[in-house]
Design a protein around this motif. Structure first.
Motif, PDB file in Angstrom:
ATOM      1  N   LYS A 296       2.120   1.812  -3.438  1.00 26.47           N
ATOM      2  CA  LYS A 296       1.068   2.256  -4.335  1.00 26.47           C
ATOM      3  C   LYS A 296       0.724   3.730  -4.130  1.00 26.47           C
ATOM      4  O   LYS A 296       0.587   4.496  -5.091  1.00 26.47           O
ATOM      5  N   TYR A 297       0.560   4.144  -2.846  1.00 22.03           N
ATOM      6  CA  TYR A 297       0.099   5.505  -2.556  1.00 22.03           C
ATOM      7  C   TYR A 297       1.226   6.466  -2.185  1.00 22.03           C
ATOM      8  O   TYR A 297       1.032   7.685  -2.205  1.00 22.03           O
TER       9      TYR A 297
ATOM     10  N   ARG B 130       0.834  -1.211   0.000  1.00 27.67           N
ATOM     11  CA  ARG B 130       0.000   0.000   0.000  1.00 27.67           C
ATOM     12  C   ARG B 130       0.869   1.262   0.000  1.00 27.67           C
ATOM     13  O   ARG B 130       0.539   2.259  -0.646  1.00 27.67           O
TER      14      ARG B 130
ATOM     15  N   GLU C 175      -1.018   2.743   9.875  1.00 24.15           N
ATOM     16  CA  GLU C 175      -1.311   1.305   9.739  1.00 24.15           C
ATOM     17  C   GLU C 175      -0.384   0.469  10.614  1.00 24.15           C
ATOM     18  O   GLU C 175      -0.808  -0.522  11.219  1.00 24.15           O
TER      19      GLU C 175
END
Length: 354
Positions: free
Chosen positions: A69-70, A66, A79
């Protein structure tokens, strides 16, 4: 979730199992003196291993992808903290309800110090969440990451080598028809003339074809095989042009040297194609090979007809093909020097000994 499961399963299951068995074995054998029974060791570190697995795979296959990706570090941080809070809650609950009641002697000192705290007080203990828990549960993650990185590098290396082999195979397939076309033309011309030299040409051609079909599968071959190939080719060309060309081939016997197959022949073909076939007068082709220290030198020199003096011999499928092969087989370990004069063409190839 489906993509995460597929990513995990991409690595064979036995590799995951072996890794975690090794981690479990390390912790249980290194802390045996703290426990009074084998059961305590197995249950305690079995629970620890369970939480280590959760942390490792959540970070590797959820948080890290993640972040890639971001590209939001703050999101990855949230997180990660959330993961540690959840894992700490489960760990504290298991400890308060299973380990401490079941093994009070082992956890006596801990109970005396922290037994009065509630579940939530222990769960949100800043020191535990941000220091003790990460320090213990992330340890296997580092090793697992290193192993996966090594495996990916190994697979990448294998794929790169396979690509190189395939490219070389295609390059050699491009080269062979060109050579065969020229040689068969020679044979056809002699057969039309009903020359007595036709059997000799067939024998030489047979040796060449045998080598090209069955002797070039290896990445590197003994230099003597390439020498034999060049000698056969020169013999065929001498028969073809008879008194129109003077050919010399000087060589040092290099018994322990190996070379990529079919590299040298292109330079010799080039000399005859551009330096002899269109020459109306006497042509000259000089070929030599020798070694100096750990370097191999191959030199081809030929006269060039005035009629094509303005044409460049540096271009063409054959020479470009060889240069591609050299880049694949001898990266940073080769050098080509070309001298293209009005009446002479000179090429020198240097290879570092493998």
């Amino acid at each position: 979730m489906k993509s995460i499961i597929n990513t995990v399963l991409a690595t064979p299951l036995y590799k995951h199992l072996l890794f975690w068995v090794a981690v479990f074995s390390f912790y249980t054998t290194s802390a045996r003196e703290r426990f009074t029974s084998v059961e305590e060791i197995v249950v305690t570190y079995g629970m620890h291993l369970f939480f280590q697995i959760i942390v490792a795979y959540t970070v590797l296959y959820f948080i890290v992808p993640r972040y890639k990706k971001y590209r939001k570090w703050w999101l990855a941080g949230i997180e990660l903290v959330g993961l540690f809070l959840i894992v700490n809650f489960m760990y504290v609950w298991m400890r308060m309800n299973v380990l401490e009641p079941r093994y009070p002697t082992c956890y006596l000192s801990f109970i005396e110090s922290f037994g009065h705290l509630t579940l939530w007080q222990r769960t949100f203990d800043v020191k535990a969440v941000f220091w003790e828990l990460p320090l213990f549960y992330i340890q296997p993650l580092f090793f697992l990451t290193a192993l996966q990185f090594y495996e990916k590098q190994y697979e990448h290396s294998k794929a790169k080598e396979h690509k190189k082999v395939e490219e070389l195979r295609q390059l050699r397939q491009q080269l062979n028809p060109h050579f065969l076309f020229n040689t068969l033309n020679n044979l056809y011309a002699l057969s039309v003339e009903k020359s007595d030299k036709t059997p000799q040409v067939i024998e030489r051609l047979s040796d060449i074809l045998s080598y090209m079909l069955y002797g070039t599968e290896s990445k590197f071959v003994p230099i003597q095989k390439e020498i034999d190939l060049i000698e056969n080719y020169l013999a065929l060309e001498q028969i073809r042009y008879e008194g129109r060309v003077l050919i010399s081939f000087e060589q040092e016997v290099i018994t322990d040297f190996k070379i990529a197959p079919l590299l040298l022949l292109t330079f010799v073909e080039n000399a005859f194609k551009h330096g002899v076939s269109q020459e109306l007068k006497m042509a000259t082709v000089k070929v030599s090979l020798f070694c100096k220290a750990d370097k191999f030198f191959f030199v081809v020199e030929n006269t060039k007809p005035i009629s094509i003096a303005e044409m460049s011999m540096k271009k063409g499928l054959g020479l470009a093909n060889v240069k591609q092969q050299l880049e694949l087989l001898y990266p940073g370990e080769h050098d080509i020097r070309i001298v293209d004069k009005e009446d002479k063409y000179f090429i020198q190839l240097m290879l570092k000994k493998k």
